[in-house]
Design an enzyme around this catalytic site. Sequence first.
Site, PDB file in Angstrom:
ATOM      1  N   GLU A  46      -2.489   1.759  -5.705  1.00  0.00           N
ATOM      2  CA  GLU A  46      -1.316   1.030  -5.242  1.00  0.00           C
ATOM      3  C   GLU A  46      -0.219   1.975  -4.763  1.00  0.00           C
ATOM      4  O   GLU A  46       0.492   1.683  -3.793  1.00  0.00           O
ATOM      5  CB  GLU A  46      -0.760   0.136  -6.355  1.00  0.00           C
ATOM      6  CG  GLU A  46      -1.660  -1.025  -6.749  1.00  0.00           C
ATOM      7  CD  GLU A  46      -2.768  -0.633  -7.726  1.00  0.00           C
ATOM      8  OE1 GLU A  46      -2.756   0.533  -8.189  1.00  0.00           O
ATOM      9  OE2 GLU A  46      -3.630  -1.461  -8.021  1.00  0.00           O
ATOM     10  N   LYS A  66     -24.279  -3.379 -10.689  1.00  0.00           N
ATOM     11  CA  LYS A  66     -23.288  -4.397 -11.025  1.00  0.00           C
ATOM     12  C   LYS A  66     -23.955  -5.767 -10.921  1.00  0.00           C
ATOM     13  O   LYS A  66     -24.609  -6.077  -9.930  1.00  0.00           O
ATOM     14  CB  LYS A  66     -22.103  -4.295 -10.061  1.00  0.00           C
ATOM     15  CG  LYS A  66     -20.934  -5.165 -10.434  1.00  0.00           C
ATOM     16  CD  LYS A  66     -19.692  -4.792  -9.624  1.00  0.00           C
ATOM     17  CE  LYS A  66     -18.533  -5.714  -9.977  1.00  0.00           C
ATOM     18  NZ  LYS A  66     -17.282  -5.342  -9.310  1.00  0.00           N
ATOM     19  N   ARG A 118       2.652  -0.447 -10.364  1.00  0.00           N
ATOM     20  CA  ARG A 118       2.158   0.906 -10.121  1.00  0.00           C
ATOM     21  C   ARG A 118       2.850   1.579  -8.935  1.00  0.00           C
ATOM     22  O   ARG A 118       2.665   2.772  -8.712  1.00  0.00           O
ATOM     23  CB  ARG A 118       0.645   0.871  -9.833  1.00  0.00           C
ATOM     24  CG  ARG A 118      -0.207   0.718 -11.073  1.00  0.00           C
ATOM     25  CD  ARG A 118      -0.278   2.009 -11.855  1.00  0.00           C
ATOM     26  NE  ARG A 118      -0.996   1.869 -13.098  1.00  0.00           N
ATOM     27  CZ  ARG A 118      -2.320   1.981 -13.225  1.00  0.00           C
ATOM     28  NH1 ARG A 118      -3.070   2.226 -12.164  1.00  0.00           N
ATOM     29  NH2 ARG A 118      -2.882   1.854 -14.403  1.00  0.00           N
TER      30      ARG A 118
END
Lengths: 645, 645
Positions: free
Chosen positions: A368, A283, A396
């Site tokens: 979530e 990343k 969610r």
Amino acid sequence: MSYPLLETIKSPADVKRLSIPELEKLASDIRHAICDQVSKTGGHLAPNLGVVELTLAMHYVFDFGHDRLLFDVGHQCYPHKLVTGRAPMLGKLRQKDGLAGFPEPRESAYDLFSVGHAGTGISTAVGMARGDTLMGQGDRKVVCIVGDSSIVNGLSMEGINNAGTLNRQLLIVLNDNGMSIGQPQGALAGYFDKFRLNPSYKQFKDRAHEMLKHIPGGPTIEEIYHRLGEATKAVISHDHFYEHFGLLCVGPIDGHDLPTLIEMFQEAKEINRPVLLHAKTIKGKGFEFSEGDATTFHSPKPFRVEGCRVELQSSGRSFTSAFADLMTEVMTKDEKVTVVTAGMPDGTGVVKLIKDFPDRAFDVGIAESHAMDMMAGMAKAGLKPFVAVYSTFMQRAFDQVFQEVTLQGLPVRICMDRAGLVGGDGAVHHGFSDISFLRIFPKMAVLAPMDEPTFKLGLEFMRTYDDGASAIRYPRDSVPTPAFNDNPPAFELGKAHKLVDGDDLAILAYGFPANHALKAREELAQQGYNVAVYDARFAKPVDIELIKSLVDAGTPILTVEDHGLQGGFGSAVLEACNDARVNSSNIHRIGLPDGWIYQGSRSGQLAECGIDATGIARKVREILDDTAAAGASSDATNSTIRATH
Amino acid sequence: MSYPLLETIKSPADVKRLSIPELEKLASDIRHAICDQVSKTGGHLAPNLGVVELTLAMHYVFDFGHDRLLFDVGHQCYPHKLVTGRAPMLGKLRQKDGLAGFPEPRESAYDLFSVGHAGTGISTAVGMARGDTLMGQGDRKVVCIVGDSSIVNGLSMEGINNAGTLNRQLLIVLNDNGMSIGQPQGALAGYFDKFRLNPSYKQFKDRAHEMLKHIPGGPTIEEIYHRLGEATKAVISHDHFYEHFGLLCVGPIDGHDLPTLIEMFQEAKEINRPVLLHAKTIKGKGFEFSEGDATTFHSPKPFRVEGCRVELQSSGRSFTSAFADLMTEVMTKDEKVTVVTAGMPDGTGVVKLIKDFPDRAFDVGIAESHAMDMMAGMAKAGLKPFVAVYSTFMQRAFDQVFQEVTLQGLPVRICMDRAGLVGGDGAVHHGFSDISFLRIFPKMAVLAPMDEPTFKLGLEFMRTYDDGASAIRYPRDSVPTPAFNDNPPAFELGKAHKLVDGDDLAILAYGFPANHALKAREELAQQGYNVAVYDARFAKPVDIELIKSLVDAGTPILTVEDHGLQGGFGSAVLEACNDARVNSSNIHRIGLPDGWIYQGSRSGQLAECGIDATGIARKVREILDDTAAAGASSDATNSTIRATH
């Protein structure tokens, strides 16, 4: 700056014409172009730098004019946008009428879904694969790229479970950077860590057939195996987690090695069953600061490279920072308070709490639904749990708030950052529905602060509110400095707070827009209108006594909210009036319209929706001028309102 | 009938006193008691017959007055209820003020969460485990029992991923009956199938240490291993899917073998890390009809055993049956139509469509979020997808409707069965929020049929509606026979349909309650009131022209909905009036209150909420009498309304 090779790329066809060294040069151009742009305007940086080679290799091998490319989350789509004819738009990244920071079908047919939430890629890919086949277009290859934090989201898991039953080509590219947004969480993250790049090739002849016997799918797999190229055979993973789902798992391979990626995609493309290609990437690859600190550079604000260090542009004190500090006070004072984030430790400020209260602060990864239920369990055990989440991601956990929280009467506290318009992230991230869907639930206290002192009071109210769940919302914005009142009165369930008196009209502002209302009041005062401003504080229950008294006094009311009008705060006011038989004819509402607001500056979006100071003042004048006009025709005594300016 | 041993069981302490043969006798008593009761009143049968031994063994080993037992879904809780002091209440199963069909903390401290939705057990168990430890009560053991169809739900997966990071005791009992509600779906189901009961013991010495090396968790696992009893050691599963999540996996074992179960629980109880115990059970065990047809006997209506066959009591033609037949017509006419169910093929009627249209009808298992996204993908590919789902379970796909469906402008069609009050299933299953949360979304058409002819028209409207998504809701009820009108006019977006004229007041009924309104009208007519009844048809958009014309004519309006008043149909009417500056002072709303409605008959619940014919008529009289009274005091000409009766 110029990016000579990138400038020659008008469409993916131009990518296909390049040699490997040229592709590597193009990758470098793309990295520089993205870094330069994000340093000026902010945006997602590290995720995009990590997928440059993956993106080029996919476009090199597939034809996404015909084939299907689905992004999960989508914040890693910049390289894809740059090679699909949108490089000239990069200068308007995340700006109004510019280039969206997420995939956006309105921009290009190369973008299939406008996404920004995690876990959707595989499920929509399965749908498109089934759909194309049913439409007689089974030759369209389907590819989905998904990160390691996103693939453990429940929706991804459900998608993979269904993908395993698919009897056709589907390629899932697992972009495993080991730290998708913050640090990966959960047991599977540890599992991924164990994976090393496959030493491959030498050992494979001994192992490959043996491995294949273990992969679900029976004899067809053996047949497929014989048709596979040597490269793929060499890196078939036995014991790979996703093998249990009936996927042929390949890798891990080096996600920055273009020749290998191209070879693997070429072979994987021809496999007529679901395949998971596990690619290890770095990343922030190629930019020393983002490689070293991918979390800070996940989605930075504008920054400047100064010699060997980078300066992030800072704006005022964010509500997020205020939350972290205020929760520190709450958790210090009350040992029963716990807090959780679902993969957004930095975005929610919970990173600070995890550091200071490691036993009571949790990051469960992008999950979530689980976060909400875990906190319901903690509430049941006698703790005082807080869930810190973006408003848009709370969507969610809707069903969990219903059943596991409110139906049980459990006092779980929900703290929603990024409530209202969010600016550059655009339509996928606005918090436009939380009031509507949370005020459905019995005994839910729904509240909002307008600044830091009221934020503190709101959190304190929630800490001690035990009758049911509670939810507080605050914007992606800075706390007003100075606050309107350093020492406002405590929150009392269902009670608004008068900020300024006024006779002509009362603005009932929910949360942060109370600050816009105060500014609007100043403008209006100069024009001869004298309006009151109330900090509404509660959307459930609303302060019906106050509203009734205003209506009884003949005062027009304007409700203001940074939230959709369908079912929102103003709607709650109308319902309360209807229930109490209070005439709502002179109540007016402003808020977000019944449509989508695309990327741009937050201030521009507020203006577009007419909920900034200018818009509020304009609306107030309309109401008062209409009232006056109506009054003039039916009752001459009221027209003095208009005559004063 | 009598169940002599069961009658001696006043609490779990009485279970602990029994010998194995006595426990087996108790198991038999429990099965008979449940069969007898369900045959009389209906209820969940097969799931409960399958877990009798598991339940007894758990209560034998653990002390759930102190320890924690969490059910996933919860429809398998009857044996648990019978041994926790509630056997005397069995006669009032699923009835008002009787025994709930799901776990219910209001009944007993032995029930921790009132649940009915799948996938919540592990996440709440993780929360309680963490919570108890934080509260200094880490000695409380936590046990969660979850079925094989539920454990692949996304929420379960998220829970397991977090459970794997837990540094304390947690026991997950996987009740693997191979066909939890309908047939298991997805790739993992095939994986479970491969598991056979472990031949065990003989082989284990050779394999056990080798296995342990592969289980994540490092050296502590070896230490734990040495403390394990021989029984557990013998059935540690290597290569078990859930091992990847850091769980110690044990089994599969025979879930009906009491001595083994007890021994395993005793050993598993002492393991201070997360353990998954895989138990194979037979759904419907012990009753020949339910063993042979566990799907029919999952949750049957009352039935009679007649010699060697069983007769299920039948009521009228359900909306579910009508849906199956009407969709058959739609799918026959239009080859682009596809349909999905999320694990409820029988409950939604999709079982018939899967049989007749195997290429275009899907069951993805209990995975509503995935189902919605898969259909979004199909819409993107050019198909016309329909999602058949219970209203209450649609709450699991809220965020998917937002991002992957409506933000894209994709015309996914949502068909919601069990909308409104559901009777015996109670608070966990009412469809009370769908209007509120679906009308938030731009371009969503939200509609409802009142009977079978309008159902057909509504589905036809949806088939051809391409401007956005659409959603239709219908109740757990029979279609009215005969229908009010066999040949009503076609659905037109946002247009209500006048059923009967009347001058005193207009009832604007949304969906099925229009039938109650028509009955109320008859009663009112006899009392001298003359009311109009409208089939509202659309909650988004509402028919503001009609409403305006009624208001302009001075006609009071009563909105009626089998749905919560917060944000519901009536709320949409108030908003539309406010937007159009139509005076809503004489609009009244009835619907579900801001509270929970517990189990009972659907007709009783409708009466409780005042939305049956009697309630509607009562409300109309109140409105008209108040209006007349108000009129009498201010305007004598209007009081004629009251004078007529």
